[in-house]
Design a protein around this motif. Structure first.
Motif, short mmCIF file in Angstrom:
data_model
loop_
_atom_site.label_atom_id
_atom_site.label_comp_id
_atom_site.label_asym_id
_atom_site.label_seq_id
_atom_site.Cartn_x
_atom_site.Cartn_y
_atom_site.Cartn_z
N ALA A 10 0.83 -1.20 0.00
CA ALA A 10 0.00 0.00 0.00
C ALA A 10 0.87 1.25 0.00
O ALA A 10 0.58 2.23 -0.71
CB ALA A 10 -0.93 -0.01 1.21
N TYR A 11 1.94 1.25 0.79
CA TYR A 11 2.84 2.39 0.83
C TYR A 11 3.49 2.60 -0.54
O TYR A 11 3.59 3.73 -1.04
CB TYR A 11 3.90 2.18 1.90
CG TYR A 11 4.99 3.23 1.92
CD1 TYR A 11 4.67 4.58 2.07
CD2 TYR A 11 6.32 2.88 1.77
CE1 TYR A 11 5.67 5.55 2.08
CE2 TYR A 11 7.32 3.84 1.79
CZ TYR A 11 6.99 5.17 1.94
OH TYR A 11 7.98 6.12 1.95
N GLY A 12 3.94 1.51 -1.17
CA GLY A 12 4.56 1.63 -2.48
C GLY A 12 3.61 2.20 -3.51
O GLY A 12 3.99 3.08 -4.31
N VAL A 13 2.38 1.73 -3.53
CA VAL A 13 1.39 2.23 -4.49
C VAL A 13 1.12 3.71 -4.25
O VAL A 13 0.97 4.50 -5.20
CB VAL A 13 0.11 1.38 -4.43
CG1 VAL A 13 -1.04 2.04 -5.17
CG2 VAL A 13 0.38 -0.02 -4.99
N ALA A 14 1.06 4.12 -2.99
CA ALA A 14 0.88 5.55 -2.68
C ALA A 14 2.06 6.36 -3.23
O ALA A 14 1.86 7.44 -3.80
CB ALA A 14 0.74 5.75 -1.18
N CYS A 15 3.28 5.85 -3.07
CA CYS A 15 4.46 6.54 -3.60
C CYS A 15 4.38 6.66 -5.11
O CYS A 15 4.77 7.68 -5.69
CB CYS A 15 5.73 5.81 -3.19
SG CYS A 15 6.19 6.00 -1.45
N ARG A 16 3.87 5.63 -5.78
CA ARG A 16 3.72 5.68 -7.23
C ARG A 16 2.78 6.81 -7.64
O ARG A 16 3.09 7.57 -8.57
CB ARG A 16 3.19 4.34 -7.75
CG ARG A 16 2.99 4.31 -9.25
CD ARG A 16 2.39 3.00 -9.72
NE ARG A 16 1.03 2.78 -9.21
CZ ARG A 16 0.29 1.73 -9.52
NH1 ARG A 16 0.76 0.79 -10.31
NH2 ARG A 16 -0.93 1.61 -9.03
N GLU A 17 1.66 6.92 -6.96
CA GLU A 17 0.71 7.97 -7.32
C GLU A 17 1.28 9.35 -7.03
O GLU A 17 1.08 10.30 -7.80
CB GLU A 17 -0.61 7.76 -6.57
CG GLU A 17 -1.30 6.45 -6.90
CD GLU A 17 -1.51 6.25 -8.39
OE1 GLU A 17 -1.91 7.21 -9.09
OE2 GLU A 17 -1.25 5.13 -8.88
N LEU A 18 2.00 9.51 -5.93
CA LEU A 18 2.61 10.80 -5.60
C LEU A 18 3.62 11.21 -6.66
O LEU A 18 3.62 12.36 -7.12
CB LEU A 18 3.29 10.72 -4.23
CG LEU A 18 2.36 10.65 -3.02
CD1 LEU A 18 3.10 10.12 -1.81
CD2 LEU A 18 1.78 12.04 -2.71
N GLU A 19 4.47 10.29 -7.07
CA GLU A 19 5.51 10.65 -8.04
C GLU A 19 4.95 10.76 -9.45
O GLU A 19 5.55 11.43 -10.29
CB GLU A 19 6.67 9.66 -8.00
CG GLU A 19 7.92 10.19 -8.64
CD GLU A 19 9.20 9.72 -7.97
OE1 GLU A 19 10.27 10.05 -8.50
OE2 GLU A 19 9.13 9.05 -6.93
N ALA A 20 3.80 10.16 -9.71
CA ALA A 20 3.14 10.40 -10.99
C ALA A 20 2.75 11.86 -11.12
O ALA A 20 2.64 12.39 -12.24
CB ALA A 20 1.91 9.50 -11.13
N THR A 21 2.54 12.53 -10.01
CA THR A 21 2.30 13.98 -10.03
C THR A 21 3.61 14.73 -10.02
O THR A 21 3.85 15.58 -10.88
CB THR A 21 1.42 14.39 -8.84
OG1 THR A 21 0.12 13.83 -9.02
CG2 THR A 21 1.30 15.89 -8.72
N ASP A 22 4.51 14.43 -9.08
CA ASP A 22 5.82 15.08 -9.07
C ASP A 22 6.73 14.37 -8.07
O ASP A 22 6.30 14.00 -6.97
CB ASP A 22 5.71 16.55 -8.69
CG ASP A 22 6.98 17.32 -8.99
OD1 ASP A 22 7.16 17.74 -10.15
OD2 ASP A 22 7.81 17.48 -8.08
#
Length: 393
Positions: free
Chosen positions: A82-94
């Protein structure tokens, strides 16, 4: 029998591997970013600022992202996946947003959670999880990056106190932090200290003139005779292995995060190529463009599979080996950067415009390639793991 459907954005169906709880995290993060950050991020990047950081920190805390993989003290206690997927979404923005969350949760909070006293945990972690207190992590120095064991920052005893002197460089969140986890050499070896940033002798001038991670606060930490009680020392941090353990936590977030930047670049390139016409048809119909799109998709999904495997290992009772994290960091950052560079060529001259996210992701990843272990250091770490022979000592 009819063929199964194929989603061009997810040709291997990797999203179907996510449990409902993880998908809920993904969707919550994505909705928040789409509504509150995406409309502004290019302007923030161009201006070289993150003007809403205190408010943003509280909002990220409200949706449970800060220290989300830690247990207790107001933290969500969610899985590594879950943490990794959240990081993916955050970095997809910036990348700057993912860097903020990584430093807050996987470096500053993790250090206190793993190595701190109960008093330190109670004092800092609930406020940090809520985004009410921002933290930073002082390890890298102007002359000591890849070799933290050679750090020049010193902590010496004076009676029952400690006095810290030194400099730290390239510190995310430094000038907005309420607390800094600072690593220093002592007569007994490397030790960590929890430093309230209002302590006399502590300052954090912001680093300007960056051309990467512009929507992120980056600072120098200056410690001139910073006096702390012994209760500020992390009691369970013994040696340079302690900060390196924290770095492994943050590197795991990078493994996932950069797949978000790569995904954003790939989707932008695919959408642009489908609309942009040359010689009377969309450029997506030309073989050379299709080769670029296919190669980008292959590397993106291989990187995602690597991240998924590391999540499985991290969530397992046995855990994940540091060399496996190096494997993911080395591969995924390198391939994400190449995806962004290739996507830039698909967009042609428009690829350098902040009207599209590609150039922003590309220059951000130049920093991600270097921080928390350069590609050279991760190559050597893997080389030692595979051969048993250290090549960097």
């Amino acid at each position: 029998m009819p063929l199964p459907t194929l989603d061009p954005a997810d040709p291997l169906g990797l999203e179907s591997l996510l449990a409902d709880e993880v998908r809920a995290v993904r969707d919550t993060v994505r909705r928040y970013l789409d509504d509150h950050v995406e409309p502004h991020i290019a302007d923030w990047f161009e201006a070289g600022e993150l003007p809403t950081l205190p408010e943003l920190a509280r909002e990220l805390g409200r949706i449970g992202l800060l220290g989300m993989h830690l247990d207790g003290y107001g933290c969500a206690g969610m899985s590594a996946l879950a943490y990794g997927v959240a990081c993916r979404e955050l970095e997809a923005t910036d990348s700057g947003l993912r860097s903020f969350v990584s430093v807050q949760g996987s470096l500053a909070m993790y250090a206190i959670h793993r190595f701190g006293s109960e008093e330190q945990k109670q004092q800092w972690l609930p406020a940090m999880a809520a985004g009410e207190a921002i933290g930073c992590f002082g390890l890298t120095e102007p002359d000591h990056g890849s070799d933290p064991a050679a750090m020049a920052t010193r902590a010496r005893r004076e009676g029952s106190d400690w006095v810290l002197d030194g400099r730290k460089m390239w510190i995310t969140n430094g000038s907005v932090a309420a607390v800094a986890v600072v690593w220093a050499r002592t007569e007994e070896g490397v030790r960590g200290f929890v430093v309230p940033t209002g302590t006399p002798g502590f300052s954090a001038p912001e680093i300007r003139h960056k051309l990467s991670l512009r929507a992120s606060v980056t600072s120098e930490l200056v410690l001139d005779g910073v006096r702390l009680p012994d209760s500020a020392r992390l009691p369970h941090a013994d040696g340079v292995g302690a900060p390196l353990t924290c770095l492994n936590e943050a590197r795991y977030g990078i493994v996932w995060g950069v797949t978000g930047a790569a995904r954003s670049a790939w989707r932008t390139a695919a959408g642009y190529a489908a609309q942009r016409e040359q010689f009377g048809r969309p450029v997506a119909g030309f073989q050379l463009t299709q080769q670029k799109l296919v190669d980008m998709a292959l590397e993106l999904h291989k990187a995602t599979m690597t991240a998924l495997r590391l999540a499985d290992l991290k969530d397992s009772p046995e855990g994940v080996h540091p060399a496996q994290i190096s494997f993911g960091k080395l591969n995924n950052v390198r391939e994400a950067l190449e995806i962004c560079r290739t996507a830039r060529t698909v967009l042609g001259a428009n690829g350098i415009s902040l009207e599209y996210p590609v150039i922003r992701h590309m220059v951000n990843l130049e920093s991600v390639l270097t921080y928390e272990g350069t590609s050279e250091m991760h190559t050597l770490a893997l080389g030692q793991a595979l051969t048993g022979l250290p090549a960097f000592r």
